[in-house]
Each structure stands twice: as C-alpha cells, then as structure tokens.
Design an enzyme around this catalytic site. Structure first.
Site, mmCIF file in Angstrom:
data_model
loop_
_atom_site.group_PDB
_atom_site.id
_atom_site.type_symbol
_atom_site.label_atom_id
_atom_site.label_comp_id
_atom_site.label_asym_id
_atom_site.label_seq_id
_atom_site.Cartn_x
_atom_site.Cartn_y
_atom_site.Cartn_z
ATOM 1 N N GLY A 112 0.811 -1.216 0.000
ATOM 2 C CA GLY A 112 0.000 0.000 0.000
ATOM 3 C C GLY A 112 0.834 1.251 0.000
ATOM 4 N N GLY A 113 2.106 1.134 -0.349
ATOM 5 C CA GLY A 113 2.999 2.277 -0.321
ATOM 6 C C GLY A 113 2.658 3.338 -1.344
ATOM 7 C CB THR A 114 1.190 3.218 -4.760
ATOM 8 O OG1 THR A 114 2.249 2.404 -5.301
ATOM 9 C CG2 THR A 114 0.755 4.234 -5.805
ATOM 10 C CE LYS A 155 10.974 13.197 -10.677
ATOM 11 N NZ LYS A 155 12.451 13.228 -10.633
ATOM 12 C CD1 TRP A 168 10.946 4.643 -9.394
ATOM 13 C CD2 TRP A 168 11.047 4.038 -7.252
ATOM 14 N NE1 TRP A 168 9.710 4.179 -9.041
ATOM 15 C CE2 TRP A 168 9.731 3.794 -7.723
ATOM 16 C CE3 TRP A 168 11.342 3.739 -5.919
ATOM 17 C CZ2 TRP A 168 8.724 3.266 -6.922
ATOM 18 C CZ3 TRP A 168 10.334 3.211 -5.120
ATOM 19 C CH2 TRP A 168 9.048 2.977 -5.622
ATOM 20 C CG HIS A 195 9.916 -1.011 -4.987
ATOM 21 N ND1 HIS A 195 8.939 -0.539 -4.139
ATOM 22 C CD2 HIS A 195 9.323 -1.171 -6.217
ATOM 23 C CE1 HIS A 195 7.792 -0.421 -4.817
ATOM 24 N NE2 HIS A 195 8.011 -0.795 -6.076
ATOM 25 C CG HIS A 225 2.263 -5.962 -9.442
ATOM 26 N ND1 HIS A 225 1.322 -5.167 -10.054
ATOM 27 C CD2 HIS A 225 3.421 -5.254 -9.472
ATOM 28 C CE1 HIS A 225 1.877 -4.026 -10.439
ATOM 29 N NE2 HIS A 225 3.152 -4.061 -10.103
ATOM 30 N NE ARG A 256 -6.245 -5.299 -9.647
ATOM 31 C CZ ARG A 256 -5.854 -4.052 -9.631
ATOM 32 N NH1 ARG A 256 -4.938 -3.678 -8.757
ATOM 33 N NH2 ARG A 256 -6.354 -3.159 -10.460
#
Length: 473
Positions: free
Chosen positions: A111-113, A137, A158, A163, A212, A338
């Site tokens: 859930g970082g997005t 951004k 990034w 990540h 994913h 999902r």
C-alpha cells in the site's frame, strides 16, 4: 384514584432523580468529551451499543471511537512484547523549515503507493507540494527554500534504485541530498533523516505480489546495491528466462527458491551487510534469516514511524502524532483487494506462511509494537486534555470565587423561605480539596479507558483483522 396518584408520584420522583443526576454530571464534568467518556465506559462494561448506534463495535468496542469502528481493531489488545518508553514514544522534532528529511522506504505491495500520495497531496503544509496532472513527481520544497523535505517515489523518484531497501537507502540518501544542494547549503549543520515505511500481512502481501508479477511486473530496475557493489547473477539468479514472468501460476511462483518475494519485508528492512549481502555461502540459511530478522526488528523499532496496511486510521493518527503534521482528508479502510479475491486453499496458505515465516514473525512483532504505540499515544493525549480541563476549571473558579465569597470554610448567608432558617449554613469545600476530588475522578475515568485496552478476555476469540484491508492497486 389513589393508584393513579401513586403512579404519578413515582414518575415525578424518577424525573427529579434523572434531572439531579444530569445536574451533578454537568457540574463534575461540564465538557461533552468527558460525558462521552462516561457513556463509552458504561457501554463497554455492559457489552452493548450506545443509543442510536447502528454500526456497533467489534468485541464490544465503543462505536464512538473512530479508531475501533473504522478498521475493526480488537477492543481488547493484550501485548506480547515488552517495549521501553523510548520505543513507544515516537514524537520527533521534525523541522520542515530547516534541514530535516523524511525518507519513505517503499516495500512492494504494502500500500505504499497510496500512502506515498498521501504524503505529497494530503498534508496540511505552509508550502504544499506542487503536483501537476501528467507528472509522476511533485515538487515538495520547504517554506522559503528550494530544498526538498521528502525523499520518496512521488517527490524525488527512485533516486536510489527502484524500491530501494534499508541497506541501499541509508548509504545512498545522504550523498544524494548533498549533491542536490549548493556549496553554501552543504556547510549547514548535519541534517536529520527520519525513516518511515508501511508493512502488510505477509500472506496477502505475497499473494498481491504474485498477482502483480502474473500481470507482467518484474522490478528489473532494482539495483540491490550492498557494500558498494551489485550482486552477481550467481548470487541473485532469476526465476524466469523470458522478458517477464507473466502468466505464472501460484505453484510456479512458490516453487522458485530465488524468489525475492519470500520474506521480502524482512530482507528490505534489515542490514544486508551483516550477512554478506546476497552471498549465500557466508552462513547457513537458518543463520542468515535469523540475523536478518533481528536486524529488521531493530531497524523497525528505531524508525521514526511505520504504519500497517490493515490499520489505516491508526496509521494516520500515529503519523500525525509523530511528526505533528495533519492530513487534510482522513484515510479510508476499504474491504477487499485483488489478493483477497483469490480463493486460496488453507493448505496453500499454510505453505505461503511457511515460505514467509520470518515475515510472519516480523509482522506479529510490528503489529504488537504498532498497537502499543497507538495505545501509548492515546493515553498521552487524554492526559494532556485532562490537564487542560483542570487548568480551565482552576481559572474559572478563580473568577467565580470572589463573587460567591468562597473561603474554604462554612459560610453563612441569610435566606428567606419556610424551608431555611435565618442563618442556614452553606457548606463549600476548599479549592484544594475540590481539585483533589476532580483529579481523582479524572484518574478513575482514564484507568477505566485503559482497562478496555489491556483487560484480557479469554472468552472472546481473536478476530480476523484482515477482513478490513485497504484496497491497494
């Protein structure tokens, strides 16, 4: 006739008792907050819902508490781990106007997005982040400066790798921030870096990552930098031979021994240099994972903040308490993802938990620490509110005292009417004694509320708190 008269007297007596109780409550506790605390305590003890409540609670949780009703948290939380006050008190002196930086460690499929978007779009700031349609951004400058206060996917991109994990970020972020500044700014005092992250239940995070990857995700751009070098293909082989692993079954996903999805949260929060980075020949697998787990727990404990996907409202609350920043809109807790839409047999879930046994242990540790921090913060908030109420009452009594002629002794005032004598005594407590009584009452209320958190009830089964999960995409 006599029966009707007696019935009327009883009704009048009950009404008078009720009015007297309301008057006493208003005197002892004039604020609406305090009265709600009384009602919440009574409701929790009776195990019933408050009048007019149609939503109810979970395990007797008070529906008046949004942190219980929104995310389905347990009404009674029994801690498993012992943490120090330093571990629980996570209020930091974040100075957005000077040099401090918040660094968001974004773990896949936690859930970082969504949380990252909250950071750049949903915080009340003197100088809000500038976000424009079509741009990935946002520009998050400090007030009066062209210097960013946030290192995250949606502010700096990034910049330390896709990540990037704890090992990469702690080695990359300081040098990256220095290169962005002018020579004059580099001579400023050392800046503070506040690391934050989000964790998720390992089984559902694993299933979400599989879905994913099944749709074509690879994260090939991840560097996995450690000890100043990239891992070799021998140290970090691939689970697939084509361009991606799209269409892979869950069985294939689970069968690959090199799959970085296994125990991903533990690996990304640990110091990989302690185990020779990705060189698996340095120590046995069990030793390696044990060292990584302890390192991940230590780093998580020392982070300024971490949240849990399953507890959105509490995550928002703890972030606001930690950094003294407020979100504009509240976080939402939606049912279904999902991953949860996939029908997984109990045996398959057991195998996933076994593949992620270190993540499972880390998450239980994190969940315990998270809920203890939430409990500690709420208790501190109640104490501060109680002190403010007491100070307000002292000021009010100081203003009213000369008018009433209160001296702390028996005061005689001439009265009229058949029910009083000419010199009826009006007794009044001294200010000190009354204050002691109010403080004692407030303490009892606070202890009752704390009991609702700490009291163990063996008759109530632990709820499946995963039923209420944010819908992460």
């Amino acid at each position: 006739m006599d029966e009707k008269s007696n019935y009327s007297r009883i009704i009048i007596a009950l009404v008078m008792v009720l009015l007297f109780a309301v008057i006493v409550l208003q005197y002892v506790c004039p604020t609406s907050d305090c009265q709600l605390l009384h009602l919440a305590s009574l409701s929790s003890r009776l195990g019933s819902r408050a009048p007019g409540d149609h939503t109810g609670g979970i395990n007797g949780a008070s529906a008046g508490d949004p942190y219980s009703s929104e995310d389905g948290a347990l009404a009674r939380f029994v801690p498993r781990f012992n943490f120090t006050t330093k571990d629980l008190n996570r209020v930091v002196e974040f100075n957005i106007k000077e040099n401090d930086v918040i660094v968001f460690l974004h773990i896949q499929k936690t859930g970082g997005t969504t949380f990252g978007r909250h950071l750049v779009r949903n915080i009340q700031l003197e100088r809000p982040c500038e976000c424009y349609a079509g741009q990935k951004k946002c520009t998050c400058y400090r007030p009066g400066k062209r210097d960013t206060w946030l290192f995250s996917r949606f502010s700096t991109g990034w910049s330390c790798g896709l990540h990037a994990d704890w090992t990469e970020l702690t080695n990359c972020v300081p040098s990256f921030m220095n290169t962005r500044e002018s020579q004059e700014r580099r001579r400023t005092p050392r800046r503070n870096y506040y690391y934050i992250t989000i964790l998720r239940d390992p089984v559902w995070r694993y299933l979400s990552e599989w879905r994913h990857v099944q749709r074509g995700a690879t994260w090939k751009a991840s560097k996995h930098m450690c000890d100043g070098r990239l891992p070799t293909l021998t140290e970090l082989p691939s689970c697939y031979t084509s361009d991606d692993w799209s269409g892979c079954s869950l069985e294939e996903f689970m069968a690959c021994p090199y799959n970085l999805a296994n125990n991903r949260q533990t690996r990304m929060l640990a110091d990989l240099s302690l185990v020779g980075c990705y060189n698996l020949s340095v120590m046995s697998e069990s030793q390696r994972l044990a060292v990584l787990l302890e390192s991940a727990k230590r780093n998580l404990r020392n982070m300024a903040f971490f949240g849990l996907t399953e507890y959105q409202r509490k995550t928002q609350y703890l972030f606001e308490q930690t950094f003294r920043l407020s979100f504009i809109a509240p976080f939402t807790q939606l049912n279904g993802t999902r991953a949860t839409s996939v029908e997984v047999e109990p045996e398959t879930q057991r195998r996933i938990r076994e593949l992620n046994r270190w993540d499972v242990e880390l998450y239980e540790y994190a969940r315990d620490l998270f809920l203890q921090r939430f409990q500690y913060a709420r208790q501190q908030e109640r104490r501060e509110a109680r002190q403010r109420r007491l100070q307000e009452r002292r000021k009010l009594r100081a203003k009213v005292k000369p008018w009433w002629g209160v001296t702390g002794k028996v005061v005689f005032k001439p009265t009229k009417g058949p029910q009083f004598t000419e010199q009826s005594p009006i007794l009044s407590f001294s200010e000190e004694k009354q204050t002691d009584m109010e403080e004692k009452l407030e303490t009892e209320i606070e202890e009752q509320l704390e009991d609702n958190w700490l009291q163990e009830d063996d008759s109530e089964a632990i709820l499946d708190y995963l039923e209420n999960v944010e819908q992460w995409r």
